[in-house]
Design a protein around this motif. Structure first.
Motif, PDB file in Angstrom:
ATOM      1  N   MET A   1     -11.797   5.562 -22.236  1.00 53.32           N
ATOM      2  CA  MET A   1     -12.019   6.791 -22.956  1.00 53.32           C
ATOM      3  C   MET A   1     -12.021   7.936 -21.942  1.00 53.32           C
ATOM      4  SD  MET A   1     -15.269   7.869 -25.373  1.00 53.32           S
ATOM      5  CE  MET A   1     -14.658   7.181 -26.884  1.00 53.32           C
ATOM      6  N   THR A   2     -11.239   8.954 -22.235  1.00 55.24           N
ATOM      7  CA  THR A   2     -11.165  10.095 -21.337  1.00 55.24           C
ATOM      8  C   THR A   2     -12.383  10.992 -21.504  1.00 55.24           C
ATOM      9  OG1 THR A   2     -10.023  11.538 -22.893  1.00 55.24           O
ATOM     10  CG2 THR A   2      -8.632  10.083 -21.521  1.00 55.24           C
ATOM     11  N   ARG A   3     -12.544  11.915 -20.580  1.00 50.88           N
ATOM     12  CA  ARG A   3     -13.655  12.864 -20.644  1.00 50.88           C
ATOM     13  C   ARG A   3     -13.590  13.692 -21.928  1.00 50.88           C
ATOM     14  NH1 ARG A   3     -16.215  16.372 -16.043  1.00 50.88           N
ATOM     15  NH2 ARG A   3     -15.972  14.359 -15.096  1.00 50.88           N
ATOM     16  N   GLU A   4     -12.399  14.145 -22.290  1.00 52.12           N
ATOM     17  CA  GLU A   4     -12.243  14.961 -23.503  1.00 52.12           C
ATOM     18  C   GLU A   4     -12.541  14.148 -24.760  1.00 52.12           C
ATOM     19  OE1 GLU A   4     -11.950  18.246 -23.579  1.00 52.12           O
ATOM     20  OE2 GLU A   4     -12.097  18.078 -21.407  1.00 52.12           O
ATOM     21  N   GLU A   5     -12.095  12.899 -24.805  1.00 56.86           N
ATOM     22  CA  GLU A   5     -12.395  12.033 -25.948  1.00 56.86           C
ATOM     23  C   GLU A   5     -13.899  11.794 -26.056  1.00 56.86           C
ATOM     24  OE1 GLU A   5      -8.351   9.284 -26.178  1.00 56.86           O
ATOM     25  OE2 GLU A   5      -9.964   8.714 -24.797  1.00 56.86           O
ATOM     26  N   PHE A   6     -14.534  11.588 -24.926  1.00 60.91           N
ATOM     27  CA  PHE A   6     -15.982  11.384 -24.904  1.00 60.91           C
ATOM     28  C   PHE A   6     -16.694  12.633 -25.415  1.00 60.91           C
ATOM     29  CE2 PHE A   6     -20.201  11.257 -23.020  1.00 60.91           C
ATOM     30  CZ  PHE A   6     -20.585   9.937 -23.251  1.00 60.91           C
ATOM     31  N   LYS A   7     -16.270  13.790 -24.937  1.00 62.35           N
ATOM     32  CA  LYS A   7     -16.909  15.048 -25.350  1.00 62.35           C
ATOM     33  C   LYS A   7     -16.750  15.289 -26.842  1.00 62.35           C
ATOM     34  CE  LYS A   7     -16.425  18.702 -22.644  1.00 62.35           C
ATOM     35  NZ  LYS A   7     -15.806  19.668 -21.703  1.00 62.35           N
ATOM     36  N   SER A   8     -15.631  14.904 -27.414  1.00 59.61           N
ATOM     37  CA  SER A   8     -15.423  15.159 -28.836  1.00 59.61           C
ATOM     38  C   SER A   8     -16.025  14.077 -29.730  1.00 59.61           C
ATOM     39  CB  SER A   8     -13.936  15.323 -29.146  1.00 59.61           C
ATOM     40  OG  SER A   8     -13.254  14.110 -28.927  1.00 59.61           O
ATOM     41  N   ALA A   9     -16.085  12.843 -29.253  1.00 59.00           N
ATOM     42  CA  ALA A   9     -16.566  11.750 -30.097  1.00 59.00           C
ATOM     43  C   ALA A   9     -18.035  11.390 -29.874  1.00 59.00           C
ATOM     44  CB  ALA A   9     -15.715  10.500 -29.864  1.00 59.00           C
ATOM     45  N   ILE A  10     -18.511  11.471 -28.654  1.00 57.08           N
ATOM     46  CA  ILE A  10     -19.847  10.965 -28.328  1.00 57.08           C
ATOM     47  C   ILE A  10     -20.889  12.071 -28.153  1.00 57.08           C
ATOM     48  CG2 ILE A  10     -21.185   9.531 -26.738  1.00 57.08           C
ATOM     49  CD1 ILE A  10     -18.969   8.019 -28.274  1.00 57.08           C
ATOM     50  N   VAL A  11     -20.554  13.114 -27.457  1.00 57.41           N
ATOM     51  CA  VAL A  11     -21.533  14.171 -27.174  1.00 57.41           C
ATOM     52  C   VAL A  11     -22.136  14.766 -28.453  1.00 57.41           C
ATOM     53  CG1 VAL A  11     -21.863  16.427 -26.098  1.00 57.41           C
ATOM     54  CG2 VAL A  11     -20.614  14.640 -24.881  1.00 57.41           C
ATOM     55  N   PRO A  12     -21.366  14.983 -29.532  1.00 51.36           N
ATOM     56  CA  PRO A  12     -21.989  15.503 -30.757  1.00 51.36           C
ATOM     57  C   PRO A  12     -23.056  14.576 -31.355  1.00 51.36           C
ATOM     58  CG  PRO A  12     -19.614  15.796 -30.852  1.00 51.36           C
ATOM     59  CD  PRO A  12     -19.900  14.943 -29.654  1.00 51.36           C
ATOM     60  N   LEU A  13     -23.054  13.329 -30.953  1.00 51.62           N
ATOM     61  CA  LEU A  13     -24.050  12.379 -31.454  1.00 51.62           C
ATOM     62  C   LEU A  13     -25.413  12.548 -30.783  1.00 51.62           C
ATOM     63  CD1 LEU A  13     -21.845   9.164 -31.662  1.00 51.62           C
ATOM     64  CD2 LEU A  13     -22.483  10.717 -33.521  1.00 51.62           C
ATOM     65  N   GLN A  14     -25.490  13.397 -29.785  1.00 60.49           N
ATOM     66  CA  GLN A  14     -26.769  13.595 -29.109  1.00 60.49           C
ATOM     67  C   GLN A  14     -27.824  14.136 -30.074  1.00 60.49           C
ATOM     68  OE1 GLN A  14     -26.632  15.755 -25.416  1.00 60.49           O
ATOM     69  NE2 GLN A  14     -28.813  15.467 -25.037  1.00 60.49           N
ATOM     70  N   GLN A  15     -27.434  14.958 -31.029  1.00 64.95           N
ATOM     71  CA  GLN A  15     -28.410  15.510 -31.979  1.00 64.95           C
ATOM     72  C   GLN A  15     -29.063  14.417 -32.824  1.00 64.95           C
ATOM     73  OE1 GLN A  15     -29.559  18.201 -30.672  1.00 64.95           O
ATOM     74  NE2 GLN A  15     -29.802  19.069 -32.683  1.00 64.95           N
ATOM     75  N   ASP A  33     -35.237  13.885 -23.099  1.00 61.95           N
ATOM     76  CA  ASP A  33     -34.926  12.974 -21.995  1.00 61.95           C
ATOM     77  C   ASP A  33     -34.237  11.713 -22.503  1.00 61.95           C
ATOM     78  OD1 ASP A  33     -36.084  14.756 -20.238  1.00 61.95           O
ATOM     79  OD2 ASP A  33     -37.956  13.617 -20.015  1.00 61.95           O
ATOM     80  N   ILE A  34     -34.754  11.159 -23.571  1.00 64.06           N
ATOM     81  CA  ILE A  34     -34.188   9.921 -24.110  1.00 64.06           C
ATOM     82  C   ILE A  34     -32.793  10.147 -24.657  1.00 64.06           C
ATOM     83  CG2 ILE A  34     -34.426   8.269 -26.022  1.00 64.06           C
ATOM     84  CD1 ILE A  34     -37.483   8.316 -25.354  1.00 64.06           C
ATOM     85  N   SER A  35     -32.588  11.232 -25.378  1.00 60.90           N
ATOM     86  CA  SER A  35     -31.247  11.481 -25.933  1.00 60.90           C
ATOM     87  C   SER A  35     -30.234  11.712 -24.815  1.00 60.90           C
ATOM     88  CB  SER A  35     -31.261  12.639 -26.928  1.00 60.90           C
ATOM     89  OG  SER A  35     -31.610  13.855 -26.304  1.00 60.90           O
ATOM     90  N   GLN A  36     -30.641  12.375 -23.760  1.00 64.11           N
ATOM     91  CA  GLN A  36     -29.747  12.566 -22.618  1.00 64.11           C
ATOM     92  C   GLN A  36     -29.474  11.230 -21.914  1.00 64.11           C
ATOM     93  OE1 GLN A  36     -31.432  15.622 -20.128  1.00 64.11           O
ATOM     94  NE2 GLN A  36     -31.020  17.231 -21.633  1.00 64.11           N
ATOM     95  N   GLY A  59     -25.596   3.790 -30.828  1.00 62.70           N
ATOM     96  CA  GLY A  59     -26.384   4.751 -30.064  1.00 62.70           C
ATOM     97  C   GLY A  59     -27.782   4.932 -30.617  1.00 62.70           C
ATOM     98  N   LEU A  60     -27.913   4.929 -31.942  1.00 60.70           N
ATOM     99  CA  LEU A  60     -29.237   5.037 -32.551  1.00 60.70           C
ATOM    100  C   LEU A  60     -30.078   3.798 -32.243  1.00 60.70           C
ATOM    101  CD1 LEU A  60     -28.272   6.652 -35.962  1.00 60.70           C
ATOM    102  CD2 LEU A  60     -29.662   7.705 -34.165  1.00 60.70           C
ATOM    103  N   LYS A  61     -29.430   2.638 -32.212  1.00 63.19           N
ATOM    104  CA  LYS A  61     -30.156   1.423 -31.859  1.00 63.19           C
ATOM    105  C   LYS A  61     -30.618   1.497 -30.405  1.00 63.19           C
ATOM    106  CE  LYS A  61     -29.806  -3.569 -32.164  1.00 63.19           C
ATOM    107  NZ  LYS A  61     -29.009  -4.680 -32.698  1.00 63.19           N
TER     108      LYS A  61
END
Length: 163
Positions: A1-15, A33-36, A59-61
């Protein structure tokens, strides 16, 4: 997974990770801290992320497990209730009444068993499907349905006592 794919698919899940951690830890800083930490762990395993059918549920698990680990380290066996308070800047009766109502519901939810709290949070706030909740909570889908039904019934019964 590229950095851009990660930023678009995974980073929004931090909320959603943060909201669950906030619910379980009842502390903004710990939840942040935990979400990061979850985002960092997912980044480290980015080449294997596609192996999971539902990365949000995975990720929630991870979030749930990390929160439980932190609570064990702190010597707390269950999530402690801390009532949130109105900031006092508004005198609007409707806003105060809504705040009181929300605080009552939160307090009643905190009195439920932890499994019921978790299922209510994942279904009501995170809007996960039953199968996703089953994956996060290590339950069968039928067990999730039963726990959710019992939680809603108990919450309704308790709420009616205050009305």
């Amino acid at each position: 997974m590229t950095r851009e794919e990660f930023k678009s698919a995974i980073v929004p899940l931090q909320q959603p990770f943060y909201r669950l951690a906030r619910w379980l830890m009842n502390n903004d800083e710990d939840a942040e801290d935990i979400s990061q930490e979850i985002i960092l762990r997912l980044w480290k395993m980015r080449d294997r992320v596609s192996d999971y059918n539902n990365i949000k549920a995975f990720g929630l698990k991870m979030t749930r497990n990390l929160c439980l680990d932190h609570l064990k380290k702190k010597g707390r066996n269950s999530v402690e209730f801390q009532a949130s308070h109105d900031n006092g800047h508004s005198t609007d009766e409707n806003r105060i009444e809504a705040s009181d109502h929300l605080n009552l519901v939160r307090q009643l939810i905190r009195q439920l068993p932890e499994s019921q709290q978790l299922v209510l949070q994942l279904r009501g706030v995170e809007e996960l499907e039953i199968d996703e909740i089953a994956e996060v909570a290590d339950m069968t889908p039928n067990n999730v349905r039963v726990v959710l039904s019992r939680a809603r019934k108990k919450l309704k019964e308790q709420y009616e006592k205050y009305q």
